[in-house]
Design an enzyme around this catalytic site. Structure first.
Site, PDB file in Angstrom:
ATOM      1  CE  LYS A 195     -11.496  -7.363  -2.457  1.00 39.35           C
ATOM      2  NZ  LYS A 195     -10.786  -6.754  -3.596  1.00 39.35           N
ATOM      3  CD  GLU A 216      -1.043  -1.028   7.442  1.00 40.27           C
ATOM      4  OE1 GLU A 216      -1.333   0.181   7.640  1.00 40.27           O
ATOM      5  OE2 GLU A 216      -0.525  -1.442   6.404  1.00 40.27           O
ATOM      6  CB  CYS A 234       0.910   1.859   4.800  1.00 43.41           C
ATOM      7  SG  CYS A 234      -0.239   0.954   3.804  1.00 43.41           S
ATOM      8  CD  GLU A 249      -2.552   6.616   3.641  1.00 43.28           C
ATOM      9  OE1 GLU A 249      -3.707   6.156   3.527  1.00 43.28           O
ATOM     10  OE2 GLU A 249      -1.573   5.917   3.975  1.00 43.28           O
TER      11      GLU A 249
HETATM   12  C1  UN1 Z   1       2.852  -0.877   3.137  1.00 43.29           C
HETATM   13  O1  UN1 Z   1       3.120   0.201   2.647  1.00 43.29           O
HETATM   14  O2  UN1 Z   1       1.681  -1.208   3.362  1.00 43.29           O
HETATM   15  O3  UN1 Z   1       8.169  -0.986   5.649  1.00 43.29           O
HETATM   16  C2  UN1 Z   1       3.870  -1.899   3.442  1.00 43.29           C
HETATM   17  C3  UN1 Z   1       7.937  -0.864   4.457  1.00 43.29           C
HETATM   18  C4  UN1 Z   1       7.674  -2.108   3.647  1.00 43.29           C
HETATM   19  C5  UN1 Z   1       6.251  -2.501   3.696  1.00 43.29           C
HETATM   20  C6  UN1 Z   1       5.270  -1.391   3.452  1.00 43.29           C
HETATM   21  N1  UN1 Z   1       8.521  -3.162   4.133  1.00 43.29           N
HETATM   22  O4  UN1 Z   1       7.875   0.221   3.931  1.00 43.29           O
END
Ligand code: UN1
Length: 499
Positions: A178, A253, A287, A388
């Site tokens: 999804k 995550e 993230c 966040e």
């Molecule tokens: C994400 O933001 O979920 O290390 C992934 C990084 C990228 C991946 C980010 N290679 O910022």
């Protein structure tokens, strides 16, 4: 300007090797200008039932294909992605907004993952160990879990999909995916590449729709044995709770509140570059984005000045124009959330040193742009330093020494990425030991994880699993311990030993 094919404009689910039309559809927007670019299915739970049934049948065959042969398919997929890299990157920018250079980087991440995981087809290492008994052999091997569910976000719509689907497929599983309905084009492209590469039908299914309907149906379906999710902490908790009820394995995550620490001996210009790249790249919608800068008081003023100066050069606009350094925010809801935090920051007493406003870009008036923003005079416990924001907003926190910097870094509920700029080798190793995040950078920003290392974090970021790296295989495989007794007699473990 990139033009979409009819298939790309009118997206369909991919179930059991068929492109399946759905009557209930939603619009997909280009965040750079607010224009509709495609329509995507808003599927019912029934689509998951269909996918899961055929996945179960197909997976049993797939598991019997030798792993190096399964891997051949990933080599093909990687090669096709490489051939199509430029178009994939442009489509990615079109639906997600990130600037084209970053889109190319993201597609490259997927290509790298294909070749890396294809290599796993000839490894998938288990262990052989001595037995405690004579004439007996002991080993462990990885087995596919069966049908797995993956739920992927819009901020890295192709990279994260490859982090999850490639290890799952090379390990002999069938995948029900999804994708985020904000960024369905990447899912469509990847599924079509798999189809053209010759993946047997039923091994990859794409079902578009909401988390509450499609996501929930994935969690509830008995045949789906694993859910691998990347998204917000709030949704991740719900996913884990629901999976808990089903005793379903779940890998999460869920973001970060990542900090760059700048010590008094740091190369300040390098630190500024690192902060700019990791705070404002992808408009802060990573993230791993740097949303806090923890700076030693001796260099606070210099860093602040140089950072503010450098921020002036960040041009914001359509990501397809390579002059722009920052693209749009994904949608209105994303903008609203950022605006809410600007107000919170002001109310908490932080100083808005730059930015803080929605941005109107000429000829792109309906796009969702936000100014690169810096709050100074921030204290550790302020909400802007704890929660966040997922936008181009950074909080500057001053500390008195190294110990305070480490403590400030760790005093958040997340634990994804952290970084320290220093020239002192002792501090480098102390920081590596004491920073409580899953990823630590030295003299580099908080972003840029490489696919052959584990990706994920501690505390509110995850639940002990990792995407990417060899560790990703643990999510999609079960361990089987196998004992072969060649003594010709019954030997009883823990009893018939010589001891
Ligand atoms: C994400 O933001 O979920 O290390 C992934 C990084 C990228 C991946 C980010 N290679 O910022």
């Amino acid at each position: 300007m990139i033009t979409l094919t009819n298939e790309e404009r009118n997206l369909k689910n991919f179930i059991n090797g068929e492109w399946t039309e759905v009557t209930n559809k939603e619009k997909v927007y280009n965040p750079a200008n607010g224009e509709v670019i495609a329509e995507v299915p808003n599927s019912s739970a029934e689509a998951i039932t269909q996918a899961a049934e055929s996945a179960g049948i197909a997976q049993r065959e797939w598991a019997l294909v030798p792993a190096p042969q399964r891997a051949e398919l990933l080599y093909k997929v990687g090669t096709m992605m490489k051939e199509r890299k430029e178009r994939l990157s442009q489509l990615l920018t079109l639906e997600n907004g990130k600037v084209i250079e970053e889109a190319r980087g993201e597609v490259q991440e997927g290509i790298d993952m294909a070749f890396y995981m294809a290599g796993e087809g000839r490894r998938l290492f288990g262990q052989t160990t001595p037995s405690e008994l004579k004439d007996k052999f002991a080993m462990s091997e990885r087995c596919p879990v069966g049908v797995v569910g993956i739920i992927t976000p819009w901020n890295f719509p192709i990279a994260i999909a490859t982090w999850k689907s490639f290890p799952a497929i090379v390990s002999g599983n069938a995948v029900i995916w999804k994708p985020s309905s904000e960024t369905p084009l990447m899912a469509n492209e990847l599924a079509r590449i798999f189809e053209e590469a010759g993946l047997p039908k039923g091994i990859l299914h794409v079902v578009y729709g909401s988390g509450t309907t499609v996501g929930q149906a994935m969690i509830e379906h008995d045949a789906i044995r694993v859910i691998s999710f990347t998204g917000s902490n709030e949704t991740g908790r719900k996913v884990a709770t629901e999976c808990g009820k089903q005793l379903k394995k779940v890998s999460l995550e869920m973001g970060g509140k990542n900090a760059v620490i700048v010590m008094e001996d740091a190369d300040i210009d390098l630190a500024v570059e690192g902060i700019l790249w990791s705070a404002f790249g992808t408009s802060g919608q990573r993230c791993t984005a740097c949303s806090r800068v923890i700076v030693h008081k001796a260099v606070r003023k210099t860093l602040e000045e140089r950072l503010l100066e450098a921020m002036k050069n960040l041009t914001t606009g359509d990501g397809l124009d390579s002059n722009n350094k920052i693209g749009p925010i994904i949608n209105q809801a994303g903008l609203d959330k950022i605006l809410k935090y600007i107000e919170i920051g002001k109310e908490e007493g932080a100083k808005l040193a730059a930015g803080g406003k929605q941005l109107t870009v000429e000829n792109y008036e309906k796009g969702f742009y936000f100014e690169p923003t810096l709050f100074t005079d921030v204290t550790i416990d302020m909400r802007i330093a704890q929660e966040e924001i997922f936008g181009p907003v950074v909080s500057l926190i001053e500390v008195n020494n190294f110990e305070e910097a480490i403590a400030a870094n760790n005093k958040v509920k997340y634990g994804l990425s952290s970084s320290i700029f220093t020239q002192d080798v002792n501090r480098v190793f102390q920081a590596q030991r004491d920073l409580d995040t899953g990823i630590v950078y030295v003299n580099a920003g908080t972003t840029g994880a490489e696919i052959h290392l584990p990706f994920g974090g501690t505390k509110g970021t995850g639940n002990g699993h990792r995407d990417s790296g060899v560790q990703a295989l643990d999510v999609f495989t079960e361990w089987k311990a196998v004992y072969v007794d060649y003594s010709g007699k019954l030997q009883r473990a823990q009893i018939d030993t010589d001891a």
